[in-house]
Design a protein around this motif. Sequence first.
Motif, mmCIF file in Angstrom:
data_model
loop_
_atom_site.group_PDB
_atom_site.id
_atom_site.type_symbol
_atom_site.label_atom_id
_atom_site.label_comp_id
_atom_site.label_asym_id
_atom_site.label_seq_id
_atom_site.Cartn_x
_atom_site.Cartn_y
_atom_site.Cartn_z
ATOM 1 N N ASP A 220 0.746 -1.323 0.024
ATOM 2 C CA ASP A 220 -0.129 0.069 0.091
ATOM 3 C C ASP A 220 0.823 1.179 0.090
ATOM 4 O OD1 ASP A 220 -2.507 -1.227 -0.267
ATOM 5 O OD2 ASP A 220 -2.533 -1.701 2.140
ATOM 6 N N GLY A 221 2.165 1.105 0.416
ATOM 7 C CA GLY A 221 3.093 2.359 0.512
ATOM 8 C C GLY A 221 3.862 2.468 -0.757
ATOM 9 N N VAL A 222 4.480 1.478 -1.018
ATOM 10 C CA VAL A 222 5.341 1.516 -2.215
ATOM 11 C C VAL A 222 4.730 1.155 -3.539
ATOM 12 C CG1 VAL A 222 7.376 0.494 -3.349
ATOM 13 C CG2 VAL A 222 7.265 0.891 -0.995
ATOM 14 N N GLY A 223 3.600 0.259 -3.466
ATOM 15 C CA GLY A 223 2.837 0.277 -4.539
ATOM 16 C C GLY A 223 3.400 -1.151 -5.415
ATOM 17 N N LEU A 224 3.825 -2.004 -4.577
ATOM 18 C CA LEU A 224 4.308 -3.475 -5.645
ATOM 19 C C LEU A 224 3.095 -4.189 -5.629
ATOM 20 C CD1 LEU A 224 7.676 -4.512 -3.589
ATOM 21 C CD2 LEU A 224 7.217 -3.171 -5.783
ATOM 22 N N SER A 259 -10.201 2.583 6.038
ATOM 23 C CA SER A 259 -10.332 1.363 5.600
ATOM 24 C C SER A 259 -10.450 1.184 4.141
ATOM 25 C CB SER A 259 -11.946 0.989 5.921
ATOM 26 O OG SER A 259 -12.694 1.949 5.535
ATOM 27 N N ASP A 260 -10.299 2.215 3.282
ATOM 28 C CA ASP A 260 -10.338 2.207 2.038
ATOM 29 C C ASP A 260 -8.654 2.101 1.521
ATOM 30 O OD1 ASP A 260 -10.526 2.447 -0.871
ATOM 31 O OD2 ASP A 260 -11.173 4.687 -0.628
ATOM 32 N N PRO A 261 -8.446 1.136 0.836
ATOM 33 C CA PRO A 261 -6.922 1.159 0.321
ATOM 34 C C PRO A 261 -6.378 2.013 -0.182
ATOM 35 C CG PRO A 261 -8.198 -0.867 -0.063
ATOM 36 C CD PRO A 261 -8.968 0.079 0.361
ATOM 37 N N ALA A 262 -7.282 3.064 -1.013
ATOM 38 C CA ALA A 262 -6.876 3.972 -1.952
ATOM 39 C C ALA A 262 -6.374 4.982 -0.841
ATOM 40 C CB ALA A 262 -7.757 4.625 -2.916
ATOM 41 N N GLU A 263 -7.490 5.373 0.098
ATOM 42 C CA GLU A 263 -6.868 6.461 1.202
ATOM 43 C C GLU A 263 -5.780 6.155 1.885
ATOM 44 O OE1 GLU A 263 -7.564 9.909 3.321
ATOM 45 O OE2 GLU A 263 -8.285 9.280 1.455
ATOM 46 N N LEU A 264 -5.711 5.039 2.207
ATOM 47 C CA LEU A 264 -4.592 4.302 3.009
ATOM 48 C C LEU A 264 -3.227 4.697 2.342
ATOM 49 C CD1 LEU A 264 -3.228 2.993 5.483
ATOM 50 C CD2 LEU A 264 -3.762 0.723 4.354
ATOM 51 N N HIS A 265 -3.236 4.333 0.980
ATOM 52 C CA HIS A 265 -2.354 4.649 0.185
ATOM 53 C C HIS A 265 -1.692 6.139 0.243
ATOM 54 C CE1 HIS A 265 0.840 4.407 -3.089
ATOM 55 N NE2 HIS A 265 -0.028 5.376 -3.832
ATOM 56 N N ARG A 266 -2.644 6.806 0.260
ATOM 57 C CA ARG A 266 -2.432 8.503 0.050
ATOM 58 C C ARG A 266 -1.978 8.990 1.509
ATOM 59 N NH1 ARG A 266 -4.789 13.018 1.590
ATOM 60 N NH2 ARG A 266 -6.311 11.982 2.723
ATOM 61 N N ARG A 267 -2.386 8.308 2.535
ATOM 62 C CA ARG A 267 -2.214 8.730 3.661
ATOM 63 C C ARG A 267 -0.821 8.212 4.147
ATOM 64 N NH1 ARG A 267 -1.588 11.448 6.323
ATOM 65 N NH2 ARG A 267 -2.396 11.111 8.570
ATOM 66 N N LEU A 268 -0.346 6.994 3.705
ATOM 67 C CA LEU A 268 1.117 6.773 3.944
ATOM 68 C C LEU A 268 2.198 7.462 3.010
ATOM 69 C CD1 LEU A 268 0.614 2.762 3.695
ATOM 70 C CD2 LEU A 268 1.009 3.904 5.659
ATOM 71 N N LEU A 269 1.842 7.888 1.857
ATOM 72 C CA LEU A 269 2.802 8.689 1.161
ATOM 73 C C LEU A 269 2.725 10.116 1.966
ATOM 74 C CD1 LEU A 269 1.657 7.931 -2.438
ATOM 75 C CD2 LEU A 269 3.620 7.235 -1.218
ATOM 76 N N GLU A 270 1.676 10.552 2.437
ATOM 77 C CA GLU A 270 1.838 11.939 2.947
ATOM 78 C C GLU A 270 2.440 11.785 4.280
ATOM 79 O OE1 GLU A 270 -2.141 13.233 3.833
ATOM 80 O OE2 GLU A 270 -2.533 13.815 1.731
ATOM 81 N N LEU A 271 2.373 10.786 5.114
ATOM 82 C CA LEU A 271 3.058 10.728 6.359
ATOM 83 C C LEU A 271 4.542 10.563 5.967
ATOM 84 C CD1 LEU A 271 3.395 9.958 9.367
ATOM 85 C CD2 LEU A 271 2.959 7.706 8.933
ATOM 86 N N GLY A 272 5.125 9.848 5.156
ATOM 87 C CA GLY A 272 6.442 9.895 4.658
ATOM 88 C C GLY A 272 7.047 11.084 4.202
ATOM 89 N N SER A 273 6.270 11.794 3.402
ATOM 90 C CA SER A 273 6.787 13.082 2.797
ATOM 91 C C SER A 273 6.591 14.175 4.055
ATOM 92 C CB SER A 273 5.900 13.365 1.609
ATOM 93 O OG SER A 273 5.773 12.397 0.785
ATOM 94 N N ALA A 274 5.853 14.036 5.013
ATOM 95 C CA ALA A 274 5.728 15.059 5.907
ATOM 96 C C ALA A 274 6.991 15.192 6.745
ATOM 97 C CB ALA A 274 4.383 14.865 6.945
ATOM 98 N N GLU A 275 7.850 14.090 7.157
ATOM 99 C CA GLU A 275 8.901 13.999 7.771
ATOM 100 C C GLU A 275 10.121 14.457 7.180
ATOM 101 O OE1 GLU A 275 8.853 13.754 11.084
ATOM 102 O OE2 GLU A 275 6.859 13.674 11.106
#
Length: 370
Positions: A220-224, A259-275
């Motif tokens: 969900d984060g990298v996209g494999l 619970s939506d995988p698309a929303e989870l993917h977006r939030r993971l990218l935002e969390l990694g980019s915020a730091e």
Amino acid sequence: MVTTTQNPAGPLPPPNERRRLRESRSLTNAQVAARIGVSRSTLRAWESGRRVPHGREGEAYARLLRALAAPAAAEDTSTAEAPREQPTAAAPALAPAGHTAVGSPAPLTPAQAFDALYAFCAPALVRQTYLLTGRRELARESVERAFQLAWQRWPEVALDRDPGGWVRAVAYDCALSPWHRFRPRYRHPEPPPADPADRALLSALLKLPPSYRRTLVLYDGVGLDLPETAAETEASTPAAASRLTHARAAVAARLPALSDPAELHRRLLELGSAEQVRAAKPPVVRTGTERRNVFWTRAAIAFTVTIVGATTLTLRTAPTHYEAPIAPAQAVEGVPSAGVMGPLSPDQQALRAKLRAAARGPERLVPEPG
């Protein structure tokens, strides 16, 4: 049975010929997949015959194969469609020394190829590793260590089908090592993210088991895709799917909005980019690797010299012949203990007479008092 299909771009060669054409031009799966705009797993399925190319991607693939088969393949491959943005941080095109990649003016030196891979993969890889550990310094250290190992084994890594995936797997292994808990600098948690939403998501991730967390970040984060995630986590595809399902359910139980995988993917990218987690420059990593190699080489030489010296000293001081051990002493029975000077007792007088009779020699002279 796999059959050759007809599409507007023309017939495709058999699956084995497709792979041969790609390898004849020193192209990796990642390079060809990026040119066409598909994932590496899709390209592998096309080359194995498990799937049939179709649509715009199939037409672009057919044109690329015709260009590879043509004599002027180096000039014709540029007509393929431009790659679309992929969620996976694939490695850039790397050409080993002595080989020229298709469309490149000259082969890259090992240092240039390593710097290109590092500049392409390191920034995103540090952010992904932060999602696994929740520690900024550990994420940066793990990525640098992975690239140091890659530089030590560069001839092998440069020829790998997915150099970026090789480095990512090593970085994840370093980051999730259980030995970090014994290091004093990592015994206490780091300050959490400032945003409450990011703090809640990172807390939910860190409560997952390491294998579940790694599967969730990869998928969900990298996209494999699922087979690639299973291969990188050294698990079967059903096991990876089960881990992914349980990880998503655990995160959704804490954060229902994800619970939506698309929303989870977006939030993971935002969390990694915020730091603001940044990796060191490529020359720093390369020079650090070389200094480490020099240190361990000198340590190995010093250890070898010490062993040789100790062995030589042992050979010089060791005995050259067999020496029988000294027999242990034995107690003699019947000998009286030493007593105070004075007249002999009857038993002592009897013992003296017995000893004199056994000796059968002249009587010992005894001085008489004057």
